[in-house]
Design a protein around this motif. Structure first.
Motif, short mmCIF file in Angstrom:
data_model
loop_
_atom_site.label_atom_id
_atom_site.label_comp_id
_atom_site.label_asym_id
_atom_site.label_seq_id
_atom_site.Cartn_x
_atom_site.Cartn_y
_atom_site.Cartn_z
N PHE A 49 0.82 -1.18 0.02
CA PHE A 49 0.07 -0.17 0.05
C PHE A 49 1.00 1.10 -0.05
CE2 PHE A 49 -2.12 3.40 2.27
CZ PHE A 49 -3.67 3.45 1.73
N CYS A 50 1.88 1.13 0.78
CA CYS A 50 2.85 2.41 0.93
C CYS A 50 3.66 2.82 -0.30
CB CYS A 50 3.52 2.10 2.11
SG CYS A 50 4.92 0.72 1.99
N TRP A 51 3.61 1.85 -1.15
CA TRP A 51 4.18 1.82 -2.50
C TRP A 51 3.51 2.92 -3.57
CZ3 TRP A 51 7.12 -2.53 -5.21
CH2 TRP A 51 8.02 -3.38 -4.50
N HIS A 52 2.44 3.23 -3.04
CA HIS A 52 1.65 4.26 -3.69
C HIS A 52 0.86 5.42 -2.87
CE1 HIS A 52 1.26 1.18 -6.74
NE2 HIS A 52 1.13 0.27 -5.77
N LYS A 53 0.96 5.36 -1.77
CA LYS A 53 0.47 6.50 -0.74
C LYS A 53 1.60 6.37 0.33
CE LYS A 53 -4.13 6.47 -2.07
NZ LYS A 53 -5.46 6.44 -1.71
N LYS A 54 1.96 7.63 0.91
CA LYS A 54 2.83 7.76 1.99
C LYS A 54 1.87 7.50 3.17
CE LYS A 54 6.44 10.64 4.19
NZ LYS A 54 7.12 11.73 4.28
N SER A 103 9.61 5.56 -0.33
CA SER A 103 9.56 6.92 -1.11
C SER A 103 10.46 6.77 -2.07
CB SER A 103 10.29 7.87 -0.01
OG SER A 103 11.73 7.74 0.10
N HIS A 104 11.32 5.83 -2.36
CA HIS A 104 12.24 5.55 -3.52
C HIS A 104 11.26 4.95 -4.58
CE1 HIS A 104 15.74 5.72 -1.51
NE2 HIS A 104 15.53 4.99 -0.50
N LYS A 109 11.16 10.84 -2.55
CA LYS A 109 12.25 10.88 -1.45
C LYS A 109 12.82 12.38 -1.58
CE LYS A 109 15.72 8.84 0.96
NZ LYS A 109 15.23 8.85 2.02
N PRO A 110 12.82 13.16 -0.18
CA PRO A 110 13.79 14.29 -0.29
C PRO A 110 15.03 14.12 -0.78
CG PRO A 110 12.67 13.91 1.77
CD PRO A 110 12.71 12.59 0.82
#
Length: 184
Positions: A49-54, A103-104, A109-110
């Motif tokens: 899930f986190c691959w698409h939303k933070k 984030s990658h 990613k900042p």
């Protein structure tokens, strides 16, 4: 300024806590300790899930922890080493920090560090060359994923026999680490 501390010890007044107390006594700003043994955090399911939303699909104490990370200027991990790495409850929290690693994948990613990071580790065995290598690898990589620049670590080996009292140089190292965390 605010420092967020992840505390991974089952022993509330053990060596890890004693070291953490020296560090926090020297902080000149607000800090908060997240006790891994007193959180309700489920293991990561690799649902991606986190691959698409933070964010994370699992709704538990991590939702509040994510907010606290976002508000922190410093992140500190403090844990005894169980079989060369962090304790189980802390590892569950670390696995749920996949949101930041992703984030990658999300490409958000900042491009620079957002905060400072530090590590405190305690091992019961007598000192040996690679005693803290696995824990350091896990925690330093997690700090990178949290966009945190690792500014230092302090370790206590042989805690089955030694303590911060028998190794007074550790207090100086912890005070120096706190001073680095105090700098904006």
């Amino acid at each position: 300024m605010k420092t967020l501390i992840f505390f991974g010890s089952a022993r509330k007044n053990g060596h890890t806590k004693q070291m953490l107390d020296v560090l926090t006594d020297q902080l000149d700003h607000e800090f908060e300790i997240i006790d891994a043994y007193n959180t309700h955090v489920s293991p990561c399911k690799d649902c991606r899930f986190c691959w698409h939303k933070k964010n994370c699909a699992i709704k538990d104490d991590m939702q509040e922890i994510y907010k606290k990370i976002e508000e922190a200027n410093n992140i500190v991990f403090a844990s005894p080493m169980y079989f060369h790495t962090v304790t189980g409850p802390l590892k569950i929290i670390i696995d749920r920090l996949q949101v930041y690693w992703a984030s990658h994948v999300r490409k958000d990613k900042p491009d620079h560090f957002l905060r400072k990071g530090a590590i405190i580790m305690v091992g019961g065995a007598p000192d040996f060359d690679i005693q803290f290598d696995a824990g350091n690898q896990v925690l330093s990589n997690v700090l990178k994923d949290l966009d945190s620049n690792l500014i230092g670590s302090v370790t206590l080996s042989n805690s089955d026999r030694d303590s911060i009292e028998s190794k007074p140089f550790l207090k100086d190292e912890l005070k120096q680490l706190a001073q680095k965390l105090n700098i904006e």
